[in-house]
Design a protein around this motif. Sequence first.
Motif, PDB file in Angstrom:
ATOM      1  N   LEU A 164       1.023  -1.147  -0.012  1.00  0.00           N
ATOM      2  CA  LEU A 164       0.011  -0.068  -0.069  1.00  0.00           C
ATOM      3  C   LEU A 164       0.727   1.264   0.122  1.00  0.00           C
ATOM      4  O   LEU A 164       1.891   1.398   0.751  1.00  0.00           O
ATOM      5  N   THR A 165       0.540   2.339  -0.877  1.00  0.00           N
ATOM      6  CA  THR A 165       1.562   3.126  -0.928  1.00  0.00           C
ATOM      7  C   THR A 165       0.943   4.527  -0.476  1.00  0.00           C
ATOM      8  O   THR A 165      -0.049   4.423   0.060  1.00  0.00           O
ATOM      9  N   ARG A 166       1.619   5.773  -0.520  1.00  0.00           N
ATOM     10  CA  ARG A 166       1.123   6.944   0.123  1.00  0.00           C
ATOM     11  C   ARG A 166       1.201   7.993  -0.822  1.00  0.00           C
ATOM     12  O   ARG A 166       1.873   7.828  -2.029  1.00  0.00           O
ATOM     13  N   ASP A 167       0.229   9.068  -0.500  1.00  0.00           N
ATOM     14  CA  ASP A 167       0.204  10.096  -1.554  1.00  0.00           C
ATOM     15  C   ASP A 167       1.606  10.728  -1.572  1.00  0.00           C
ATOM     16  O   ASP A 167       2.526  10.808  -0.515  1.00  0.00           O
ATOM     17  N   PRO A 168       1.834  11.716  -2.490  1.00  0.00           N
ATOM     18  CA  PRO A 168       3.125  12.803  -2.751  1.00  0.00           C
ATOM     19  C   PRO A 168       3.173  13.468  -1.267  1.00  0.00           C
ATOM     20  O   PRO A 168       4.489  13.554  -0.856  1.00  0.00           O
ATOM     21  N   ASP A 169       2.068  13.729  -0.509  1.00  0.00           N
ATOM     22  CA  ASP A 169       2.232  14.429   0.847  1.00  0.00           C
ATOM     23  C   ASP A 169       2.444  13.466   2.096  1.00  0.00           C
ATOM     24  O   ASP A 169       2.280  14.045   3.114  1.00  0.00           O
ATOM     25  N   LYS A 184       0.414  11.144   2.907  1.00  0.00           N
ATOM     26  CA  LYS A 184      -0.682  10.489   3.510  1.00  0.00           C
ATOM     27  C   LYS A 184      -1.052   9.144   2.809  1.00  0.00           C
ATOM     28  O   LYS A 184      -0.695   9.129   1.820  1.00  0.00           O
ATOM     29  N   GLU A 185      -1.602   8.407   3.669  1.00  0.00           N
ATOM     30  CA  GLU A 185      -1.978   7.168   3.108  1.00  0.00           C
ATOM     31  C   GLU A 185      -2.931   7.116   1.933  1.00  0.00           C
ATOM     32  O   GLU A 185      -4.056   7.869   2.250  1.00  0.00           O
ATOM     33  N   TYR A 203      -4.261   4.397  -6.933  1.00  0.00           N
ATOM     34  CA  TYR A 203      -2.965   3.785  -6.961  1.00  0.00           C
ATOM     35  C   TYR A 203      -2.454   3.549  -5.774  1.00  0.00           C
ATOM     36  O   TYR A 203      -1.288   3.282  -5.788  1.00  0.00           O
ATOM     37  N   SER A 204      -3.204   3.113  -4.970  1.00  0.00           N
ATOM     38  CA  SER A 204      -2.805   2.600  -3.440  1.00  0.00           C
ATOM     39  C   SER A 204      -2.077   1.409  -3.433  1.00  0.00           C
ATOM     40  O   SER A 204      -1.005   1.466  -3.299  1.00  0.00           O
ATOM     41  N   ILE A 205      -2.842   0.384  -3.963  1.00  0.00           N
ATOM     42  CA  ILE A 205      -2.462  -0.965  -4.035  1.00  0.00           C
ATOM     43  C   ILE A 205      -1.623  -1.117  -5.012  1.00  0.00           C
ATOM     44  O   ILE A 205      -2.110  -0.971  -6.372  1.00  0.00           O
ATOM     45  N   GLN A 206      -0.410  -1.614  -4.895  1.00  0.00           N
ATOM     46  CA  GLN A 206       0.581  -1.815  -6.082  1.00  0.00           C
ATOM     47  C   GLN A 206       1.113  -3.382  -5.925  1.00  0.00           C
ATOM     48  O   GLN A 206       1.690  -3.812  -4.691  1.00  0.00           O
ATOM     49  N   LEU A 207       1.494  -3.922  -6.896  1.00  0.00           N
ATOM     50  CA  LEU A 207       2.340  -5.244  -6.701  1.00  0.00           C
ATOM     51  C   LEU A 207       3.763  -4.765  -7.234  1.00  0.00           C
ATOM     52  O   LEU A 207       4.072  -4.046  -7.893  1.00  0.00           O
ATOM     53  N   ASN A 233       6.544   3.730   2.690  1.00  0.00           N
ATOM     54  CA  ASN A 233       6.642   5.289   2.995  1.00  0.00           C
ATOM     55  C   ASN A 233       6.858   5.819   1.334  1.00  0.00           C
ATOM     56  O   ASN A 233       7.835   6.522   1.506  1.00  0.00           O
ATOM     57  N   GLY A 234       6.263   5.568   0.533  1.00  0.00           N
ATOM     58  CA  GLY A 234       6.582   6.043  -0.501  1.00  0.00           C
ATOM     59  C   GLY A 234       5.405   5.887  -1.746  1.00  0.00           C
ATOM     60  O   GLY A 234       4.284   5.334  -1.420  1.00  0.00           O
ATOM     61  N   THR A 235       5.610   6.500  -2.974  1.00  0.00           N
ATOM     62  CA  THR A 235       4.462   6.529  -3.802  1.00  0.00           C
ATOM     63  C   THR A 235       4.238   5.306  -4.886  1.00  0.00           C
ATOM     64  O   THR A 235       3.535   5.300  -5.463  1.00  0.00           O
ATOM     65  N   GLY A 236       5.364   4.618  -4.711  1.00  0.00           N
ATOM     66  CA  GLY A 236       5.515   3.333  -5.646  1.00  0.00           C
ATOM     67  C   GLY A 236       5.654   3.959  -6.931  1.00  0.00           C
ATOM     68  O   GLY A 236       6.334   4.722  -7.445  1.00  0.00           O
TER      69      GLY A 236
END
Lengths: 181, 911
Positions: A51-56, A58-59, A113-117, A141-144
Amino acid sequence: MRILYLIYDYIVSNVKSVWDVFSHTFTKADTVEYPDEMPYLAPRFRGRIVLTRDPDGKERCVACNLCAVSCPTDCISLQKAEDETGRWYPEFFRINFSRCVYCGLCEEACPTYSIQLTPDFEMAEYNRQNMVYEKEHLLINGTGKYPNYSFYNVSGKAVSGRKKGEGVNEAPPVDVKSLLP
Amino acid sequence: MANIEIDGKHYEVKEGENLLEAILGLGLDLPYFCWHPAMGSVGSCRQCAIKVYQDENDTRGKILMGCMTPAKDGMRIGLEEEQVSDFRDHCIEVTMANHPHDCPVCEEGGECHLQDVTIMSEHTTRRYRGKKKTYENQYLGPCINHEMNRCITCYRCVRFYKDYAGGKDLAAMASRENTYFGRHEDGCLESIFSGNLVEVCPTGVFTDKTLARSYNRKWDLQTAPSICQGCSLGCNIAPAERQGKIKRITNRYHGEINGYFICDKGRFAYDHINSDLRLRDCFVENEKTSYDEALQHTVKLIGEAGSCIGFGSEKASMEENLLLKALVGSKNFCSGMPAAREQQLKEVLNIYKNARTELISLKALEACDCILVLGEDLMASAPRMALSVRQATRNLSFELADQTRIPRWQDEAVRTLAQNERSPLIMATVSGSELDEIASEKIHAAPAQLTAFGFAVAASLEGKTCLPEIAETLAGELTEKAKSVAAQLRTAKKPLIIGGCSLNSLALIQACGQIATALSRARSNGTVFKTPVSFVLPEVNSLGLALLLDDHTLKLEEAVQKGSEKAAIFLRADIYKHLPFEVAEKMFSSISSGISFSELPNRTADKCKINFPAASFVEQEGTVVNNEGRAQRYFEVYAQANPSIKEGWRNLLNIAKGIQGSLAQAKPLAELACFDDVSHFVRNSAPVFSTWDQVAPDSKFRIAGMKIPRQPHRYSGRTSLQANIKVAENKAPEDSDSPLGFTMEGAPTQRPPALNALTWSPGWNSNEAINKFQDEIGGHLRGGDPGVLLLREKQGEDLQFSFTKAQSAELVAVSQSRLFDSCELTVLSAALVQRADIRVAMLGEATAHKLGIQDGDLINIKVGKDGISLPALIDRSVPENLVSIPNDIHTQNELSAALLPAPCQIVRAVS
């Protein structure tokens, strides 16, 4: 004609096969000496889910449940919660990797774009229970792969201090008291 | 009937119905927003465009709105033609131009009519690149969430809220394309039908705030058919569960009862099921024990006592009450109701069974064109009925529309034509009701006067002058009114008398019976005219319990007295509610062997030696009988994991099994093993239950060998939801007592209506899918509306009641029904408790002046020894010498509402 065919079938093809096999002795191997040497995995390889985070920071996950419903093995479950600013987030987010088939449908379904493989497949465990990942194991801790996207900027919902009309391509809120044409 | 051709195929539809309705009724798909089957057409959204050709020779045709065009014989219609599907595509594109990109964080997502229509209209890409319009939201109270950005201005919300339900505080505001749907300022929506906005709104402007607390999508919610336990109407509902918690309740369509709408109490009062206060363990003498141990103690207790008194309950199902009666024997059975209420219910049954009356459903009620309500504030005691009464007063406007040849479904035109013309509604109540505003005649009087008024109407119908004692009780003006009311009832096409138990007055019910008989006699002309009557009863299964009463049934006081010598079983009954505090306290002090089954702690349970936790209505199956005599089944929504909480009927069977050696009547019960056996037992117990098997299919019912799934076929998280506890999936719980399964596997279609709680059809994810389940739009469910009418047999002889003058008293206290009262349904609902009214004693101006009471003063009302202190509210509508106090009083040593109406004294409390 038949004789020629038999000669090819029994002799020439066998010799050719033997030749092909032995000629590989001198070619570069495709396999690597795993685990001493890591193979190259393309960024779009479908391995461990994160699960990734927004550029700012946040989840990104808004607990919309689309990943869970698209999952063919039903191995994703989560519960929506809402913070005081109206932002949706998952109270818990659980993936049972012992059921996951790494099909990537969850990633395709995800509207934020939260969930990424990721290109990581080293998840083997002796105890199957350890294959159950919770949010703390999944959230990075990143945007993936998608560095600039933030769902709430374009959603039209007022959250996290951003008021109505302050999002991307939004007009300021309608003045309902105005009678001007 | 009209023959029409749609895309080259021939169909038969009703002449004059609108084409949208006709097309949907045929099972075809046509997108729409503003049309609603219960509210008619206004043609504002332009989404249901179709091509209509005049005749054989017409090759061009023209695009018309389906919802605004009546079906005519010989019509040719193009539904899928390129021109119209393009038109619809462009319409939805414009509609969507400003719709926000927030489906993932919208509570409507997954059951959104806008999503469905967008896909149905094949709109995929937003071409408009301009800025999106935004709106500020409003706070609309604890039940409804407002997100105005999502609005598509279909006007359905205000058409429902204002036009249909009579709400005042929601309107379309602002000018031109800035239309805003909301209140004049932030604040709670006042209408008690506001919850229906959630289902009426085709998109996510109005959503269920109580669901949002712990939100799940529709596809993740497990549902089963259920019946609302809030009042006696028996509205069909679909409670939805995930992870052992009820998440929300939605309307479940029933063609004869609730139709498309339920009240807010039915929708939002469910927190008591999830409450932390619920009893979850068995207790023997305040010690926690296992279920089996408690059962052994119970058997021993009853065995030692030799016999047992059983207290039934109006809130318990038919099965529970009947099994209890069979277990203890009819001589030891008590209904758990006060004697006065028993008498009232017996009288209601008597009137219902009379050959001169006709029982009517809420749907049939909407066709009545003259209604007399005697003593019931319907908005409080039976809100869904109040909504139907409101529709019934529109019959005059439909008549006017027929005269001017405007189709009835032309909503705006019919309303404009009728203006404020309404069919007669006579509201004879103690104090003001919200329905007064649409009443042609409103009468506010004390119960004794209302009774006299009823008898005066009956006398006038029979052409007699009313008796001197009636005339004496009535004020002069009311005698004249009675005559005019009688004349209206006599000339109406379909009159209706509504009565009820709210005022706790037998005489008032008899007055209704007298009017019904007199009206029938007055209007019988060769054939017997059956007067439609309807009574509002106190609880969900009041009528069912009344069917179990016989000559042996113990009166409450008798039973409590007898119970002190024997063991006593209390079935979901708080006896304290129905007795004067001192009497109850004294009697309970002598009951040493009490056994209680209750969901929540109450004073009766506190006094019992053995306590069993009871399953709530969503954790067991059962049948309840509504005020119209319709037996309806509710099913387990989720399997209760707690082994101490068992179904009520199973508890009683278990006791019977243990006690069969010492209690002879328990033997036949001990042979019953499952719910089907119990159903057969009910069927064989009395002739009135001979049709019991038709209430709902039994547990052996299968469709192509499959059970009916409780979970939608897209239920997610099956292999993950419990994985944190144990990674290997547990076997799904089995349900051997019903044809429903606790999984997503099973029969996908053709479920019988009594077993279907999921309104879903391919392409139709919202509740609008209900049109795929109806025999005609807005009609019955295909396969018949669920439930069986029990009271079919009629008795011949005429009813004759006599008026007895009540003793005059200086000041009378009467009970006041409140919808959001202080009972657990409201108090434990986090949302409704915020909407509950403050408990007040209502007084008329003259009375208050006489007693020197100001608005807001704390006053003490004393009836005999019991009393209650409440703030006074001076209300002009309350008649003189009357004080109206809430009927849900009774905490601690307060006055019991069962004693009302009664002479009382008021003193100003010293603060």
